[in-house]
Design a protein around this motif. Structure first.
Motif, PDB file in Angstrom:
ATOM      1  N   VAL A  70      13.388 -71.103   0.035  1.00 55.52           N
ATOM      2  CA  VAL A  70      13.599 -70.882  -1.389  1.00 55.52           C
ATOM      3  C   VAL A  70      12.262 -70.744  -2.112  1.00 55.52           C
ATOM      4  N   GLN A  71      12.201 -69.806  -3.035  1.00 50.78           N
ATOM      5  CA  GLN A  71      11.054 -69.662  -3.934  1.00 50.78           C
ATOM      6  C   GLN A  71      11.564 -69.717  -5.363  1.00 50.78           C
ATOM      7  N   GLY A  72      10.876 -70.489  -6.204  1.00 47.53           N
ATOM      8  CA  GLY A  72      11.229 -70.541  -7.617  1.00 47.53           C
ATOM      9  C   GLY A  72      11.975 -71.787  -8.042  1.00 47.53           C
ATOM     10  N   THR A  73      12.197 -72.752  -7.132  1.00 42.89           N
ATOM     11  CA  THR A  73      12.841 -74.018  -7.500  1.00 42.89           C
ATOM     12  C   THR A  73      12.067 -75.168  -6.866  1.00 42.89           C
ATOM     13  N   ASP A  74      12.465 -76.391  -7.194  1.00 42.97           N
ATOM     14  CA  ASP A  74      11.800 -77.552  -6.599  1.00 42.97           C
ATOM     15  C   ASP A  74      12.202 -77.760  -5.138  1.00 42.97           C
ATOM     16  N   VAL A  75      13.322 -77.202  -4.699  1.00 43.93           N
ATOM     17  CA  VAL A  75      13.726 -77.233  -3.290  1.00 43.93           C
ATOM     18  C   VAL A  75      13.156 -75.977  -2.635  1.00 43.93           C
ATOM     19  N   GLN A  76      12.362 -76.150  -1.560  1.00 42.86           N
ATOM     20  CA  GLN A  76      11.707 -74.989  -0.962  1.00 42.86           C
ATOM     21  C   GLN A  76      12.194 -74.661   0.440  1.00 42.86           C
ATOM     22  N   ASP A  77      12.704 -75.640   1.174  1.00 48.02           N
ATOM     23  CA  ASP A  77      13.118 -75.383   2.546  1.00 48.02           C
ATOM     24  C   ASP A  77      14.244 -76.343   2.912  1.00 48.02           C
ATOM     25  N   VAL A  78      15.375 -75.776   3.326  1.00 43.47           N
ATOM     26  CA  VAL A  78      16.524 -76.582   3.748  1.00 43.47           C
ATOM     27  C   VAL A  78      16.898 -76.139   5.160  1.00 43.47           C
ATOM     28  N   VAL A  79      17.026 -77.103   6.069  1.00 43.82           N
ATOM     29  CA  VAL A  79      17.418 -76.804   7.447  1.00 43.82           C
ATOM     30  C   VAL A  79      18.635 -77.659   7.788  1.00 43.82           C
ATOM     31  N   ILE A  80      19.686 -76.992   8.252  1.00 45.64           N
ATOM     32  CA  ILE A  80      20.905 -77.681   8.692  1.00 45.64           C
ATOM     33  C   ILE A  80      21.100 -77.325  10.149  1.00 45.64           C
ATOM     34  N   ASP A  81      21.134 -78.329  11.013  1.00 44.12           N
ATOM     35  CA  ASP A  81      21.266 -78.107  12.453  1.00 44.12           C
ATOM     36  C   ASP A  81      22.454 -78.939  12.946  1.00 44.12           C
ATOM     37  N   LEU A  82      23.532 -78.267  13.321  1.00 47.29           N
ATOM     38  CA  LEU A  82      24.760 -78.941  13.761  1.00 47.29           C
ATOM     39  C   LEU A  82      24.940 -78.741  15.260  1.00 47.29           C
ATOM     40  N   GLN A  83      25.276 -79.825  15.957  1.00 49.55           N
ATOM     41  CA  GLN A  83      25.519 -79.750  17.396  1.00 49.55           C
ATOM     42  C   GLN A  83      26.778 -80.522  17.729  1.00 49.55           C
TER      43      GLN A  83
END
Length: 101
Positions: free
Chosen positions: A87-100
């Motif tokens: 993400v660019q332009g917000t306070d959240v920049q990187d979200v990773v969801i890893d489901l197994q």
């Protein structure tokens, strides 16, 4: 829209005691590409989405809005699903969801 194109609407809610996100998306898929519009109703944000599906099932999408851009990538193989939002332009920049399984 071409006669062989497919349309899909997504209505997604995610909520907790202190947070709520409600996203509406209207997409049209044509071959391996897709495009459309999205709206996040709790923050009155809206924009466009374009993306592509690979032959292996991986997906990438670019979501654009005024002041915000998001690169979404998703991969699923057998027992694992991985989703990443850059993400660019917000306070959240990187979200990773890893489901197994």
């Amino acid at each position: 829209m071409r006669p062989d194109a497919q349309a899909m609407n997504i209505d997604m809610n995610c909520a907790s005691d202190s947070y709520r996100v409600h996203v509406l998306t209207q997409l049209t898929a044509d071959g391996t590409g897709f495009s459309g519009a999205w709206q996040e109703t709790t923050r009155q944000a809206e924009g466009t989405v374009t993306g592509r599906l690979s032959k292996s099932g991986d997906m990438t999408a670019d979501l654009q809005a005024i002041g915000v851009s998001i690169r979404l990538s998703a991969r699923a193989d057998g027992r694992r699903q991985a989703i990443r939002l850059q993400v660019q332009g917000t306070d959240v920049q990187d979200v990773v969801i890893d489901l197994q399984r």
